[in-house]
Design an enzyme around this catalytic site. Structure first.
Site, PDB file in Angstrom:
ATOM      1  N   HIS A 213      56.083  38.843  31.269  1.00  0.00           N
ATOM      2  CA  HIS A 213      56.629  40.162  30.971  1.00  0.00           C
ATOM      3  C   HIS A 213      57.463  40.199  29.699  1.00  0.00           C
ATOM      4  O   HIS A 213      57.891  41.273  29.278  1.00  0.00           O
ATOM      5  CB  HIS A 213      57.432  40.668  32.178  1.00  0.00           C
ATOM      6  CG  HIS A 213      56.539  41.131  33.298  1.00  0.00           C
ATOM      7  ND1 HIS A 213      56.900  42.076  34.207  1.00  0.00           N
ATOM      8  CD2 HIS A 213      55.276  40.770  33.620  1.00  0.00           C
ATOM      9  CE1 HIS A 213      55.906  42.275  35.069  1.00  0.00           C
ATOM     10  NE2 HIS A 213      54.921  41.486  34.726  1.00  0.00           N
ATOM     11  N   SER A 217      50.904  41.330  28.801  1.00  0.00           N
ATOM     12  CA  SER A 217      49.581  40.734  28.961  1.00  0.00           C
ATOM     13  C   SER A 217      48.869  40.660  27.616  1.00  0.00           C
ATOM     14  O   SER A 217      49.004  41.541  26.773  1.00  0.00           O
ATOM     15  CB  SER A 217      48.741  41.582  29.911  1.00  0.00           C
ATOM     16  OG  SER A 217      49.298  41.569  31.198  1.00  0.00           O
ATOM     17  N   LYS A 242      43.964  49.756  40.221  1.00  0.00           N
ATOM     18  CA  LYS A 242      42.844  48.873  39.857  1.00  0.00           C
ATOM     19  C   LYS A 242      42.962  47.541  40.603  1.00  0.00           C
ATOM     20  O   LYS A 242      41.961  46.979  41.065  1.00  0.00           O
ATOM     21  CB  LYS A 242      42.862  48.647  38.345  1.00  0.00           C
ATOM     22  CG  LYS A 242      41.577  48.056  37.806  1.00  0.00           C
ATOM     23  CD  LYS A 242      41.630  47.941  36.285  1.00  0.00           C
ATOM     24  CE  LYS A 242      40.358  47.293  35.779  1.00  0.00           C
ATOM     25  NZ  LYS A 242      40.388  47.116  34.307  1.00  0.00           N
ATOM     26  N   ASP A 243      44.193  47.028  40.707  1.00  0.00           N
ATOM     27  CA  ASP A 243      44.409  45.773  41.439  1.00  0.00           C
ATOM     28  C   ASP A 243      44.101  45.942  42.921  1.00  0.00           C
ATOM     29  O   ASP A 243      43.578  45.027  43.563  1.00  0.00           O
ATOM     30  CB  ASP A 243      45.857  45.292  41.256  1.00  0.00           C
ATOM     31  CG  ASP A 243      46.050  44.596  39.913  1.00  0.00           C
ATOM     32  OD1 ASP A 243      45.038  44.362  39.226  1.00  0.00           O
ATOM     33  OD2 ASP A 243      47.196  44.299  39.554  1.00  0.00           O
ATOM     34  N   GLU A 286      37.235  18.620  49.095  1.00  0.00           N
ATOM     35  CA  GLU A 286      36.848  20.026  49.095  1.00  0.00           C
ATOM     36  C   GLU A 286      36.243  20.390  47.738  1.00  0.00           C
ATOM     37  O   GLU A 286      36.494  19.725  46.733  1.00  0.00           O
ATOM     38  CB  GLU A 286      38.088  20.887  49.355  1.00  0.00           C
ATOM     39  CG  GLU A 286      38.678  20.661  50.735  1.00  0.00           C
ATOM     40  CD  GLU A 286      38.041  21.549  51.788  1.00  0.00           C
ATOM     41  OE1 GLU A 286      36.982  21.150  52.308  1.00  0.00           O
ATOM     42  OE2 GLU A 286      38.598  22.615  52.085  1.00  0.00           O
TER      43      GLU A 286
END
Lengths: 412, 268
Positions: A213, A217, A242-243, A286
């Site tokens: 922040h 971004s 959107k998220d 894994e």
């Protein structure tokens, strides 16, 4: 827009003393975000959601699980059979781990493609790598807890790697084990740490977001935004909604695994209780560890393998300086863009090699893919940065962001 | 900006799924070099199908009358049988046929009593050593999780149960140093092709209450399905709830997408 403007007396009283809502407004509501982020930018918040899913399901599982060599396996079956919704919690947690890694790997490769690691986001990148490292530790520790055959032998193989360290290796391994072999004391300490590490991750996530922040971004264009009034939009409602959409799609994919393929990503032999006297024919980790496992086994020397595996992740800490190109986004880097995809393919090849025994063609493929992995990071990236001629980079993202007030939404 | 981006996102999701499946398949491929298992049609295993209580009852009968002579089933409590259609009275009656050790009593002595619905199915042997001693050194595995603990567990157990032959048939490829050891039996599907368990099932070995003909194939299928149920008694519930969850998430995703498009339409 925002919580902090509330006229409620109690809220104003608190805000005057501790402006927490003002802070939330700044970070989650008004927070200016480039308007052109594509769906690859969803994966950071998805990773955050998965962290919460893992912690919540994990805390409830811990209420029913018993970290002791004699009871661990039985307590997992108790969760599957007798605990209300226990099967759902366990399958969410075990498949949730895979989902967490999947979204984090996509998040990292998005950063690699759009140059999100470059100045001024190096520290942001570092903390992301620290999160990855902590995640890997947590996942490994957690995989041991069901105390099945693969849990036991994975713990044995991975902890034994430390014996390759000169002079102190053997003592170190005994110290890790809490005895002379992997046994109940190992399980108990792994459980303790498996519970601790996710909260360390939460702490580092906050630093990661803090660093994010500061400069905001990155974006698909990878440019420094000079006119925020035109090129940035408030986080809420544009990116919250959107998220949320991305989150629902992710939950759908997770649910397909949880409800219909809950054991597909696991090893069947882990439904047999740990037995120190019987070694499974193939010990495999894994899926999310397979590329690193391939690198470990590609090096003929034990210590060398451990160093190569450690380096395969730690090199990324200096990536901002290995990549000397000033242009961030691969959109404007014709050569880098092609090598990005080759590198991604190389990682997938390493993953497939890691799932197979290190013999014959597989071993050869593993060695070539490992060599290319380091070649890409240490040689190819610096060379491209030096010699590539990037395409011209635009000044800004586009036209003014908000339409004239009152204009109909769909027209113009 | 909507549709192509969604297509990209879905493509990514599919790509991810393919990559995961590829990695898993690569893992399976290792194990597949052995003899190919019989591919049986499992009516209960589909997304929309569930266990047949009558078949589970038959499978339970095969287990108790045949397998339970040597194999324990430590996660099966008598009360669990109520989940597959046994009545409470039936379970009580059935449990009372078994003896369990309880205690200590007020004088500090362990004592035997009839089993109750809350008890777990007693093991045929008190411990592993006793089991090995009685079985020529071999240890009959606990069967509670056997279907989940083997690749293609259903086909594997079914193939194993129907895969006994007096001796290796003509043309069957055996390892070079193969020699049937004393007290071992040939089985086409067991790793290494020799197994310490003699052929457990023969035609009409049990008499089914519902009149089903007890062929080797039928009994093998029934007991395999029963073992699948006990490996995960909640799997029917899981599949049923899963369908509702997926429908909900699909609708909610679509809804969120519509909201997203609406909100973003305010921007250029």
């Amino acid at each position: 827009m925002g919580f902090a403007n509330s006229q409620n007396k109690i809220i104003r009283w608190v805000e005057y003393r501790l402006p927490v809502l003002k802070w939330l407004d700044a970070q989650l509501i008004d927070y200016p975000t480039p308007k052109n982020l594509n769906y690859w930018w969803n994966f950071g918040s998805l990773a955050g959601v998965m962290l919460v899913v893992q912690i919540v399901t994990g805390i409830v599982l811990a209420m029913h699980y018993m970290p002791h060599g004699d009871y661990a396996f039985d307590s997992v079956e108790h969760i599957m059979r007798d605990v209300s919704w226990g099967w759902l919690l366990r399958y969410l947690h075990s498949n949730g781990g895979s989902m967490f890694f999947a979204v984090v790997y996509i998040h990292i490769f998005r950063g690699l493609y759009y140059g999100s690691y470059k100045a001024p986001r190096e520290i942001l990148w570092w903390f992301g790598l620290i999160i990855l490292f902590l995640m890997m530790m947590t996942a490994f520790l957690g995989y041991v807890l069901p105390w099945g055959q693969m849990s036991f032998w994975a713990a044995t193989v991975i902890t034994s790697m430390f014996s390759a360290i000169p002079w102190v290796g053997d003592e170190l391994v005994v110290w890790l084990w809490g005895g002379y072999s992997v046994d109940s004391p190992t399980l108990t300490r792994f459980y303790s740490l498996h519970y601790l590490f996710p909260f360390l991750i939460v702490g580092v996530v906050f630093v990661h977001l803090w660093a994010l922040h500061v400069h905001g971004s990155n974006s698909p264009l990878g440019i420094d935004i000079k006119r925020p009034d035109q090129d940035k939009i408030p986080f809420h409602p544009y990116y919250t909604v959107k998220d949320l959409f991305g989150m629902m799609v992710m939950f759908f994919i997770l649910a397909v695994f949880v409800f219909y393929l809950p054991n597909m990503l696991g090893e069947v032999i882990n439904y047999e209780k740990a037995n120190p006297l019987v070694t499974p024919p193939h010990i495999v980790p894994e899926w999310y560890f397979l590329p690193f496992y391939a690198i470990l086994r590609a090096v003929p020397d034990k210590l060398g393998g451990v160093i190569a595996m450690g380096a395969s992740i730690s090199i990324f800490f200096v990536l901002p300086w290995l990549d000397v190109s000033k242009v961030r986004s691969a959109k404007f880097r014709p050569i880098y863009r092609q090598f990005f995809w080759i590198f991604l393919g190389d990682c997938i090849v390493l993953g497939i090699v890691g799932a197979n025994p290190p013999e014959g063609t597989w071993l050869l493929m593993g060695r070539l893919a490992t060599a290319y992995y380091f070649l890409h990071l240490l040689v190819i990236i610096p060379l491209i940065g030096k010699f590539e001629k990037p395409r011209p980079v635009p000044e800004g993202i586009g036209e003014p962001v908000l339409k004239d007030a009152g204009a109909p939404a769909k027209e113009g | 900006m909507g549709v192509p981006r969604v297509a990209l996102f879905l493509a990514a999701a599919i790509g991810l799924a393919v990559a995961l499946a590829g990695a898993a398949l690569a893992g399976v491929a290792r194990a597949a070099e052995e003899v190919e298992l019989k591919e049986h049609d499992w009516a209960h295993a589909g997304v929309f199908s569930s266990f047949d209580p009558a078949q589970l009852r038959r499978g339970f009968q095969v287990y108790t009358e045949v397998c339970a002579v040597c194999h324990s089933m430590q996660y099966l409590a008598f009360r669990n049988l109520m989940e597959i259609g046994f009545s409470e009275d039936e379970v009580k009656e059935l449990a009372a046929d078994y003896v369990v050790i309880d205690g200590p009593d007020n004088e500090g002595e362990m004592f035997e009593r009839d089993a109750r619905p809350s008890d777990y199915f007693p093991s045929p042997f008190p411990n592993e050593n006793a089991a090995r001693y009685a079985n020529n050194g071999a240890f009959p595995l606990d069967l509670s999780l056997i279907i989940k603990a083997r690749e293609d567990g259903l086909d594997y157990v079914y193939s194993l149960l129907t895969g006994f032959e007096e001796e290796p048939p003509e043309g069957f490829e055996l390892p070079e140093d193969f020699e049937l050891a004393d007290g071992m039996y040939f089985n086409r599907y067991f790793p290494g092709h020799q197994i310490a368990m003699p052929q457990p099932l023969y035609d009409d070995f049990v008499e089914y209450e519902d009149g089903t003909v007890a062929s080797i194939d039928q009994m093998s299928e029934d007991v395999t399905v029963f073992l699948d149920w006990i490996a995960e008694p909640k799997s029917d519930e899981r599949k049923k709830i899963g369908l509702r969850v997926l429908i909900f998430l699909a609708v909610f995703s679509a809804l969120m997408y519509a909201v997203k498009v609406h909100v973003w339409s305010k921007l250029h």
